[in-house]
Write an enzyme that holds these catalytic residues in place. Structure first.
Site, PDB file in Angstrom:
ATOM      1  N   ARG A 213      22.977 -10.938   5.537  1.00 43.01           N
ATOM      2  CA  ARG A 213      24.338 -10.356   5.588  1.00 43.01           C
ATOM      3  C   ARG A 213      25.184 -10.918   6.712  1.00 43.01           C
ATOM      4  NH1 ARG A 213      23.916  -3.948   4.361  1.00 43.01           N
ATOM      5  NH2 ARG A 213      22.813  -4.154   2.401  1.00 43.01           N
TER       6      ARG A 213
ATOM      7  N   LYS B 171       4.876  -7.946  -0.653  1.00 46.76           N
ATOM      8  CA  LYS B 171       4.434  -6.576  -0.775  1.00 46.76           C
ATOM      9  C   LYS B 171       5.268  -5.678   0.150  1.00 46.76           C
ATOM     10  CE  LYS B 171       1.522  -4.714   2.098  1.00 46.76           C
ATOM     11  NZ  LYS B 171       1.768  -4.714   3.544  1.00 46.76           N
TER      12      LYS B 171
ATOM     13  N   HIS C  71      -0.395 -11.470   1.496  1.00 48.15           N
ATOM     14  CA  HIS C  71      -0.797 -12.578   2.377  1.00 48.15           C
ATOM     15  C   HIS C  71      -2.315 -12.634   2.591  1.00 48.15           C
ATOM     16  CE1 HIS C  71      -0.814  -9.640   5.730  1.00 48.15           C
ATOM     17  NE2 HIS C  71      -1.526 -10.521   6.385  1.00 48.15           N
TER      18      HIS C  71
ATOM     19  N   GLU D  45      -7.405  -2.337  12.801  1.00 47.61           N
ATOM     20  CA  GLU D  45      -6.462  -3.000  13.712  1.00 47.61           C
ATOM     21  C   GLU D  45      -6.413  -2.261  15.035  1.00 47.61           C
ATOM     22  OE1 GLU D  45      -2.702  -4.635  11.771  1.00 47.61           O
ATOM     23  OE2 GLU D  45      -3.060  -2.800  10.666  1.00 47.61           O
TER      24      GLU D  45
ATOM     25  N   ASP E  25       0.297   0.544   2.688  1.00 59.65           N
ATOM     26  CA  ASP E  25       0.445  -0.662   3.498  1.00 59.65           C
ATOM     27  C   ASP E  25      -0.750  -1.613   3.337  1.00 59.65           C
ATOM     28  OD1 ASP E  25       1.956  -2.116   5.406  1.00 59.65           O
ATOM     29  OD2 ASP E  25       0.646  -1.454   7.035  1.00 59.65           O
TER      30      ASP E  25
ATOM     31  N   HIS F  28      -3.927  -5.238   0.055  1.00 60.66           N
ATOM     32  CA  HIS F  28      -4.905  -6.126   0.685  1.00 60.66           C
ATOM     33  C   HIS F  28      -6.346  -5.752   0.325  1.00 60.66           C
ATOM     34  CE1 HIS F  28      -1.442  -7.472   2.762  1.00 60.66           C
ATOM     35  NE2 HIS F  28      -1.524  -6.716   3.841  1.00 60.66           N
TER      36      HIS F  28
ATOM     37  N   LYS G 182      -5.039   1.943  11.983  1.00 69.01           N
ATOM     38  CA  LYS G 182      -4.349   1.368  13.141  1.00 69.01           C
ATOM     39  C   LYS G 182      -4.912   2.040  14.392  1.00 69.01           C
ATOM     40  CE  LYS G 182      -0.256  -0.365  10.947  1.00 69.01           C
ATOM     41  NZ  LYS G 182      -0.508  -1.814  11.031  1.00 69.01           N
TER      42      LYS G 182
ATOM     43  N   LYS H 141     -10.146  -4.915  16.552  1.00 68.68           N
ATOM     44  CA  LYS H 141      -9.558  -5.573  15.383  1.00 68.68           C
ATOM     45  C   LYS H 141     -10.674  -6.300  14.650  1.00 68.68           C
ATOM     46  CE  LYS H 141      -6.269  -9.035  13.729  1.00 68.68           C
ATOM     47  NZ  LYS H 141      -5.654  -8.346  12.615  1.00 68.68           N
TER      48      LYS H 141
HETATM   49  C1  BG6 Z   1       0.686  -6.189   6.756  1.00 63.35           C
HETATM   50  C2  BG6 Z   1       0.921  -4.752   7.107  1.00 63.35           C
HETATM   51  O1  BG6 Z   1       0.749  -6.368   5.364  1.00 63.35           O
HETATM   52  O2  BG6 Z   1      -0.592  -6.579   7.216  1.00 63.35           O
HETATM   53  C3  BG6 Z   1       0.780  -4.541   8.599  1.00 63.35           C
HETATM   54  O3  BG6 Z   1       2.221  -4.359   6.684  1.00 63.35           O
HETATM   55  C4  BG6 Z   1      -0.543  -5.066   9.103  1.00 63.35           C
HETATM   56  O4  BG6 Z   1       0.890  -3.153   8.917  1.00 63.35           O
HETATM   57  C5  BG6 Z   1      -0.757  -6.487   8.620  1.00 63.35           C
HETATM   58  O5  BG6 Z   1      -0.541  -5.016  10.517  1.00 63.35           O
HETATM   59  C6  BG6 Z   1      -2.156  -6.963   8.943  1.00 63.35           C
HETATM   60  O6  BG6 Z   1      -2.256  -8.319   8.637  1.00 63.35           O
HETATM   61  P1  BG6 Z   1      -3.362  -9.212   9.313  1.00 63.35           P
HETATM   62  O7  BG6 Z   1      -3.174 -10.541   8.666  1.00 63.35           O
HETATM   63  O8  BG6 Z   1      -3.111  -9.197  10.780  1.00 63.35           O
HETATM   64  O9  BG6 Z   1      -4.671  -8.571   8.967  1.00 63.35           O
END
Ligand code: BG6
Length: 484
Positions: A49, A152, A182, A220, A239, A244, A340, A345
């Site tokens: 925008r 997503k 991803h 995470e 999420d 995922h 989270k 991690k």
């Molecule tokens: C994203 C989520 O799709 O994946 C985030 O929206 C999350 O909340 C992230 O932190 C985690 O991705 P990765 O690649 O760090 O495991």
């Protein structure tokens, strides 16, 4: 998977001034330029925008690269040559017609065939109006190919995903839609296909006869950071679990595909998703982080994060037990969990095999969670560990759990970023690592009961492994979570 040079094309990034574009997409496009056979194939048009011109946007892009430590002198030249910007302003009448004219101008000036990728790096509510505006402006077809990439989350529940799929299909064929998750671009996730089907070793034991249970964890240390307002509308199920983790589950549990191509792989993942038995409220536990200690620091609870509503019941943790009703998996529980502000991690798959059928080593045998176990670490410290029993040297027959280890970094060094792989696949028109419409809907069918708001959301301290109630979920089956 299809390899070879992609056609020359224009990639039009919606949300070009946003975080995703600056942190992931533009760096991935630059990596593609530097290190792959697609060098010189992509021209970029950022769309947002804001009232920026080409030069102002290019400066923003270069500053973004510099902040992330990129110092390559060729970068500035690449940005100036490749990147353009078009403002949508308040998106009033004419904004998309102007966008179309700009696209055609760039194509003409640079002699690019009309091959177009529309990348929607946008928040969920903006997807449908953008697709509609593109369609009405005639930007759903061209003399070359047109592809649209949707990030997503794909919908908020089954009903909204179905209606978005229907809207997309009004303008774009399924073949031109790339639903991006991803996780599927991570090398370690792609490797699940190679590991399972490139080796004859696993297939005979990859079933209910030899496997006791499977755990998939995405933990995470990060909290919601600056994304509180977004996260309030999402939560851990929307999420991470719906996309995922169910995608990873699909690759872990599927039968061998007819080939490594989009249709064959999606067909097999879909079979898994459709075979998951409907979830009951006793099959899952939700949690929300409270204040706690992580890595020696006191972390605030979710309710104190910016953008979070007072008394919010949004879950930042979810653990689910599910059953796949198939010949291969009948009676094998799959446990999925994500959270989270967890202790560490780690994203990993733990496959625990059954005990030997006769306890000939009794009373020395150690089994259950200490038996043969394959741990596939998706990140960080990517690799495999295979645990098995060996005899402790010396008198008597004492058994000890030993591990064989493989680490990617030792063999291959740095792994490519997921976005680099996935963007390259979109350029080549390869759907293998993307999610088909029916998969998305099947995954929502699994998740709808989790987001129905019927179960309590338990507090867990930041820096822990989640609410204690999640223990009961696995203990009921006589197992333990693997917290390493
Ligand atoms: C994203 C989520 O799709 O994946 C985030 O929206 C999350 O909340 C992230 O932190 C985690 O991705 P990765 O690649 O760090 O495991």
């Amino acid at each position: 998977m299809h390899r070879g040079y992609p056609d020359r094309h224009l990639i039009i990034i919606f949300g070009a001034t946003g975080d995703l574009a600056h942190r992931k997409l533009l760096p991935a496009l630059y990596e593609i330029e530097k290190h792959t056979s697609a060098r010189g194939r992509a021209t970029i048009l950022g769309v947002a925008r804001g009232a920026l011109n080409d030069d102002q946007y290019r400066r923003q892009v270069i500053d973004g690269f510099k902040e992330s430590g990129e110092t390559d002198p060729a970068l500035v030249e690449w940005v100036n040559k490749t990147v353009h910007f078009q403002s949508l302003g308040d998106q009033g009448p004419g904004a998309y017609a102007a966008l179309r004219r700009r696209i055609e101008e760039i194509e003409k000036a640079r002699d690019i065939p009309a091959n177009r990728i529309f990348y929607l790096a946008l928040p969920l509510p903006a997807f449908a109006p953008t697709v509609e505006s593109l369609g009405h402006a005639g930007l759903n077809t061209s003399a070359g190919w047109t592809r649209v990439v949707i990030e997503k989350p794909f919908g908020r529940d089954l009903a909204s995903a179905q209606s978005f799929n229907a809207l997309l299909h009004r303008f774009y064929s399924e073949e031109s839609v790339f639903r991006l998750d991803h996780y599927l671009g991570k090398e370690t996730v792609q490797n699940l296909i190679a590991f399972r089907f490139g080796n004859a070793l696993w297939e005979p034991i990859w079933n209910r006869d030899r496997i006791s249970h499977v755990e998939i964890t995405a933990a995470e240390e990060l909290g919601v950071e600056s994304r509180g307002a977004f996260y309030e509308q999402a939560g851990a199920v929307r999420d991470i679990i719906q996309n995922h983790l169910l995608q990873v589950l699909g690759l872990v549990a599927m039968d061998a595909p007819a080939g490594i191509d989009g249709t064959s792989v999606s067909n097999e993942k879909l079979k898994v998703l459709r075979s998951i038995e409907p979830l009951h409220d006793t099959d899952f536990v939700l949690g929300q982080y409270a204040a706690g200690e992580l890595n020696g620091k006191t972390m605030p609870g979710y309710l104190s994060e910016e953008g979070v509503a007072p008394g919010s019941r949004t879950e930042t943790y979810a653990a689910v037990r599910l059953w796949i009703n198939s010949w291969r998996w009948e009676g094998v529980p799959f446990y999925l969990r994500t959270g989270k502000r967890m202790a560490r991690k780690t994203t990993k798959i733990v496959v625990t095999f059954k005990c030997p059928p006769a306890a000939v080593f009794n009373p020395y045998i150690v089994c259950g969670n200490e038996g043969n176990r394959l741990t596939i670490t998706l990140q960080p410290n990517e690799g495999f560990n295979l645990a098995f029993q060996v005899k402790v040297p010396g008198e008597g027959m004492r058994l000890h759990t030993q591990e064989m280890r493989f680490r990617y970094a030792d063999e291959f060094g740095r792994l490519p970023e997921a976005y680099q792989t996935l963007l390259l696949d979109v350029m080549r028109g390869d759907h293998t690592l993307f999610v088909r419409n029916d998969e998305v809907e099947a995954a929502w069918r699994v998740c709808d009961p989790l987001i129905a708001g019927r179960v309590p959301v338990h507090a867990y301290p930041a820096g822990s492994w989640g609410p204690t109630q999640a223990q009961a979920l696995v203990e009921a089956d006589r197992y333990q979570w693997v917290n390493v």
